[in-house]
Design a protein around this motif. Structure first.
Motif, mmCIF file in Angstrom:
data_model
loop_
_atom_site.group_PDB
_atom_site.id
_atom_site.type_symbol
_atom_site.label_atom_id
_atom_site.label_comp_id
_atom_site.label_asym_id
_atom_site.label_seq_id
_atom_site.Cartn_x
_atom_site.Cartn_y
_atom_site.Cartn_z
ATOM 1 N N MET A 44 5.207 15.036 1.212
ATOM 2 C CA MET A 44 4.343 13.924 0.844
ATOM 3 C C MET A 44 4.379 12.853 1.935
ATOM 4 S SD MET A 44 5.179 13.317 -3.124
ATOM 5 C CE MET A 44 3.712 13.468 -4.079
ATOM 6 N N LEU A 45 3.275 12.208 2.105
ATOM 7 C CA LEU A 45 3.128 11.176 3.121
ATOM 8 C C LEU A 45 3.653 9.837 2.598
ATOM 9 C CD1 LEU A 45 1.922 10.507 5.913
ATOM 10 C CD2 LEU A 45 -0.195 9.986 4.737
ATOM 11 N N HIS A 46 4.399 9.125 3.451
ATOM 12 C CA HIS A 46 4.874 7.793 3.094
ATOM 13 C C HIS A 46 3.773 6.772 3.352
ATOM 14 C CE1 HIS A 46 8.896 9.631 3.548
ATOM 15 N NE2 HIS A 46 9.173 8.805 2.555
ATOM 16 N N VAL A 47 3.692 5.788 2.478
ATOM 17 C CA VAL A 47 2.813 4.640 2.686
ATOM 18 C C VAL A 47 3.647 3.381 2.517
ATOM 19 C CG1 VAL A 47 0.646 5.746 2.022
ATOM 20 C CG2 VAL A 47 2.042 4.662 0.270
ATOM 21 N N TYR A 48 3.171 2.309 3.087
ATOM 22 C CA TYR A 48 3.905 1.053 3.123
ATOM 23 C C TYR A 48 3.207 0.011 2.259
ATOM 24 C CZ TYR A 48 6.064 3.424 7.018
ATOM 25 O OH TYR A 48 6.720 4.341 7.797
ATOM 26 N N ILE A 49 3.972 -0.599 1.358
ATOM 27 C CA ILE A 49 3.456 -1.687 0.523
ATOM 28 C C ILE A 49 3.832 -2.977 1.240
ATOM 29 C CG2 ILE A 49 3.481 -2.749 -1.761
ATOM 30 C CD1 ILE A 49 2.638 0.219 -1.826
ATOM 31 N N GLU A 50 2.826 -3.655 1.805
ATOM 32 C CA GLU A 50 3.085 -4.838 2.613
ATOM 33 C C GLU A 50 2.569 -6.102 1.942
ATOM 34 O OE1 GLU A 50 2.219 -4.839 6.699
ATOM 35 O OE2 GLU A 50 2.849 -2.770 6.991
ATOM 36 N N PRO A 51 3.361 -7.195 2.035
ATOM 37 C CA PRO A 51 2.897 -8.476 1.491
ATOM 38 C C PRO A 51 1.794 -9.060 2.366
ATOM 39 C CG PRO A 51 5.023 -8.741 2.564
ATOM 40 C CD PRO A 51 4.707 -7.275 2.592
ATOM 41 N N VAL A 52 0.887 -9.770 1.735
ATOM 42 C CA VAL A 52 -0.225 -10.427 2.426
ATOM 43 C C VAL A 52 -0.153 -11.912 2.102
ATOM 44 C CG1 VAL A 52 -2.746 -10.576 2.572
ATOM 45 C CG2 VAL A 52 -1.640 -8.359 2.265
ATOM 46 N N PRO A 53 -0.306 -12.815 3.022
ATOM 47 C CA PRO A 53 -0.722 -12.632 4.403
ATOM 48 C C PRO A 53 0.433 -12.147 5.272
ATOM 49 C CG PRO A 53 -0.436 -14.959 3.980
ATOM 50 C CD PRO A 53 -0.210 -14.235 2.678
ATOM 51 N N LYS A 54 0.098 -11.337 6.297
ATOM 52 C CA LYS A 54 1.105 -10.816 7.224
ATOM 53 C C LYS A 54 1.463 -11.878 8.251
ATOM 54 C CE LYS A 54 -0.164 -5.965 7.339
ATOM 55 N NZ LYS A 54 -0.587 -4.870 8.196
ATOM 56 N N GLY A 55 2.726 -11.905 8.614
ATOM 57 C CA GLY A 55 3.173 -12.756 9.703
ATOM 58 C C GLY A 55 3.112 -14.236 9.435
ATOM 59 N N GLN A 56 2.953 -14.647 8.186
ATOM 60 C CA GLN A 56 2.894 -16.069 7.873
ATOM 61 C C GLN A 56 3.937 -16.379 6.818
ATOM 62 O OE1 GLN A 56 -1.018 -17.137 6.608
ATOM 63 N NE2 GLN A 56 -1.987 -16.450 8.485
ATOM 64 N N TRP A 57 4.427 -17.566 6.873
ATOM 65 C CA TRP A 57 5.363 -18.019 5.845
ATOM 66 C C TRP A 57 4.569 -18.664 4.734
ATOM 67 C CZ3 TRP A 57 9.810 -15.891 6.582
ATOM 68 C CH2 TRP A 57 10.200 -15.576 7.869
ATOM 69 N N GLY A 58 5.139 -18.741 3.570
ATOM 70 C CA GLY A 58 4.449 -19.328 2.439
ATOM 71 C C GLY A 58 4.300 -18.318 1.324
ATOM 72 N N PRO A 59 3.506 -18.629 0.340
ATOM 73 C CA PRO A 59 3.372 -17.738 -0.816
ATOM 74 C C PRO A 59 2.672 -16.430 -0.462
ATOM 75 C CG PRO A 59 1.805 -19.527 -0.956
ATOM 76 C CD PRO A 59 2.684 -19.817 0.228
#
Length: 78
Positions: free
Chosen positions: A1-16
């Motif tokens: 099975m292929l791995h996928v990545y669950i990434e928080p948005v916005p990328k590369g920024q601090w904050g909520p």
């Protein structure tokens, strides 16, 4: 099975965090819209037959294995 990545948005920024996206290793987005929770993103990834990996840091790098943990081994936030 292929791995996928669950990434928080916005990328590369601090904050909520506004939501989460599902991406492959090369950055291709699998989710068209912004998913509101990690739990929903993990469910979507599993529904499509992928193995989801969750970020363990706020600004993750897909090339660094320590930035990721399998979704079935991590506590999922709501």
């Amino acid at each position: 099975m292929l791995h996928v990545y669950i990434e928080p948005v916005p990328k590369g920024q601090w904050g909520p965090i506004d939501g989460y996206r599902i991406e492959t290793q090369d950055g291709t987005r699998l989710s068209g819209e912004l998913l509101r929770s990690e739990r929903l993103a993990v469910s979507q990834a599993k529904l499509h037959g992928y193995v989801p990996l969750l970020a363990t840091v706020r600004i993750p790098d897909k090339a660094v294995a320590e930035h990721w943990t399998p979704a079935d081994k991590a506590p999922v936030t709501v």
